[in-house]
Design an enzyme around this catalytic site. Structure first.
Site, short mmCIF file in Angstrom:
data_model
loop_
_atom_site.label_atom_id
_atom_site.label_comp_id
_atom_site.label_asym_id
_atom_site.label_seq_id
_atom_site.Cartn_x
_atom_site.Cartn_y
_atom_site.Cartn_z
N HIS A 101 14.27 -53.56 -7.88
CA HIS A 101 13.55 -53.95 -9.10
C HIS A 101 12.95 -55.36 -9.01
O HIS A 101 12.09 -55.72 -9.79
CB HIS A 101 14.45 -53.83 -10.33
CG HIS A 101 15.52 -54.87 -10.43
ND1 HIS A 101 16.82 -54.66 -10.05
CD2 HIS A 101 15.48 -56.14 -10.89
CE1 HIS A 101 17.53 -55.74 -10.26
NE2 HIS A 101 16.75 -56.67 -10.78
N ASP A 131 18.69 -49.08 -6.16
CA ASP A 131 18.18 -50.43 -6.44
C ASP A 131 18.35 -51.36 -5.23
O ASP A 131 18.75 -52.51 -5.37
CB ASP A 131 18.86 -51.02 -7.67
CG ASP A 131 18.07 -52.18 -8.27
OD1 ASP A 131 16.86 -52.27 -7.98
OD2 ASP A 131 18.66 -53.00 -8.99
N GLY A 206 17.52 -64.23 -12.26
CA GLY A 206 17.14 -64.91 -11.02
C GLY A 206 18.16 -64.72 -9.92
O GLY A 206 17.87 -64.92 -8.74
N SER A 208 19.55 -61.84 -9.28
CA SER A 208 19.46 -60.46 -8.83
C SER A 208 19.14 -60.38 -7.34
O SER A 208 18.15 -60.94 -6.87
CB SER A 208 18.38 -59.74 -9.61
OG SER A 208 18.37 -58.37 -9.30
N LEU A 260 22.94 -30.95 -1.26
CA LEU A 260 23.84 -29.79 -1.24
C LEU A 260 23.19 -28.61 -1.95
O LEU A 260 23.27 -27.48 -1.50
CB LEU A 260 25.17 -30.14 -1.90
CG LEU A 260 26.24 -29.05 -1.94
CD1 LEU A 260 26.61 -28.61 -0.52
CD2 LEU A 260 27.48 -29.54 -2.68
N GLY A 261 22.54 -28.89 -3.10
CA GLY A 261 21.79 -27.83 -3.79
C GLY A 261 22.57 -27.07 -4.84
O GLY A 261 22.42 -25.86 -4.98
N VAL A 262 23.41 -27.79 -5.60
CA VAL A 262 24.13 -27.15 -6.71
C VAL A 262 23.97 -27.99 -7.97
O VAL A 262 23.77 -29.20 -7.91
CB VAL A 262 25.63 -26.97 -6.40
CG1 VAL A 262 25.84 -26.01 -5.24
CG2 VAL A 262 26.31 -28.31 -6.14
#
Length: 355
Positions: A101, A131, A206, A208, A260-262
């Site tokens: 960010h 982030d 500042g 961050s 994984l796809g669930v």
């Protein structure tokens, strides 16, 4: 006569020893507070050259209750402000890790070093979900002596341990504050992949992207957020996550995240008691052509653990999956019809369009 020489020799020896003898000086007891103070000063002195200020030209907006520091407007020529630290060095560049960010909306990035030297920063890549971003700066004689900070781990951290936070609050470059670890594994709801370290070390707009250090000078986290309405409520991304993802960004320009796809949901206490389990999440959907579908996971299964790590919540599930890599094999323990079984799943790369 012989006895006389023996006596004379004995007297001479005693006289010599008496001249050499010095009473033992009493040593003043070492003050442990002084030792700790000197230790902190050494950590800051050694770490300071690798901590940078990042200035970017970007837009600013309203400040929410929980905010990321660069979203706060600054009266510095309409610039936004952040921090970062050197995580890697090669023959031509310094690689600086910071928050996504801080740089995501930037048109121009200026990296300011401890000696006042400024250089243009170039984004290597970023991962908005965690982030984390990496910026590189070309090495010249002004910054050739700068080294990457030592990277620690969060595995042995305890609440109450001392920490030092470094950054550039309100453009006051190279400011260090002291505090303790207030909590571990915090989830604020601002990212799908959270496992924050909470600290009461003073963190301000500042800071961050700045490092959170232990008392031996090892980075254990990267400052990322504070609760504006409170005091002493700062949060840092664990260094284990920062290390893994930043090195992946340096290598590929992005994070290759496992899929994984669930779709799962948490289960209530009544259901857990009925099934005689203390943890687990319920599979409510298995996506078409997903790794889970191919391996035989079904709707209605309860996922108990992945690679031996117990799954108790949606956050646990996201966090464990986020650390799996494409083509990696994962051992998924499930409960189906009250019977436990382990299914081996070959993880695939998560694309932006996939859930």
């Amino acid at each position: 006569m012989h006895q006389f020489y023996i006596l004379l020799s004995l007297i001479s020896t005693i006289f010599y020893l008496s001249c050499e003898y010095k009473p033992e000086e009493k040593k003043e007891p070492v003050n442990p507070i002084y030792e700790i103070q000197e230790k902190f000063a050494k950590v800051i002195q050694e770490s300071a050259p690798s901590v940078v200020t990042i200035l970017t030209h970007s837009k600013t907006g309203k400040t929410p209750l929980i905010f990321r520091f660069s979203e706060e407007p600054f009266p510095f020529d309409s610039e936004t402000l952040g921090s970062g630290f050197v995580i890697k060095k090669d023959s031509s560049h310094l690689y600086i890790v910071t928050n996504s960010h801080v740089v995501e909306k930037s048109k121009v990035i200026t990296v300011k070093f401890y000696n006042g030297y400024e250089s243009k920063g170039i984004i290597v890549g970023q991962d908005k979900q965690t982030d984390i971003a990496v910026v590189k700066v070309k090495i010249d004689e002004n910054i050739s002596n700068i080294k990457p900070l030592k990277l620690g781990t969060t595995k042995n951290l305890k609440v109450g341990y001392f920490v030092i936070s470094g950054g550039s609050p309100y453009n006051l470059g190279h400011t260090f504050t002291f505090g303790i670890i207030s909590a571990l594994n915090r989830n604020l709801g601002i990212s799908p992949y959270e496992n924050y370290i909470q600290t009461d070390a003073a963190i301000n707009p500042g800071d961050s992207g700045g490092p959170l250090l232990d008392i031996n000078g090892y980075v254990i986290g990267m400052n990322t957020a504070i609760i504006q309405s409170g005091q002493g409520l700062g949060f840092a991304i664990p260094i284990d996550t920062v290390r893994d993802l930043s090195f992946e960004i340096i290598k590929y320009g992005k994070v290759k995240r496992g899929w994984l796809g669930v779709l799962v949901q948490e289960i209530d206490r009544k259901m857990k008691d009925n099934l005689k389990i203390d943890y687990g999440v319920l599979v409510i959907k298995v996506f078409k052509n997903s790794p889970a579908k191919k391996s035989g996971i079904k709707t209605g299964d309860i996922i108990l653990s992945i690679n031996g790590k117990e799954i108790s919540s949606l956050q646990d599930m996201r966090y464990v999956i986020s650390h799996l890599k494409p083509k990696e094999k994962a051992e998924v323990e499930i409960l189906r019809n009250k019977k436990r079984m382990v299914i081996t799943v070959t993880i695939e790369e998560k694309l932006d369009k996939e859930n």
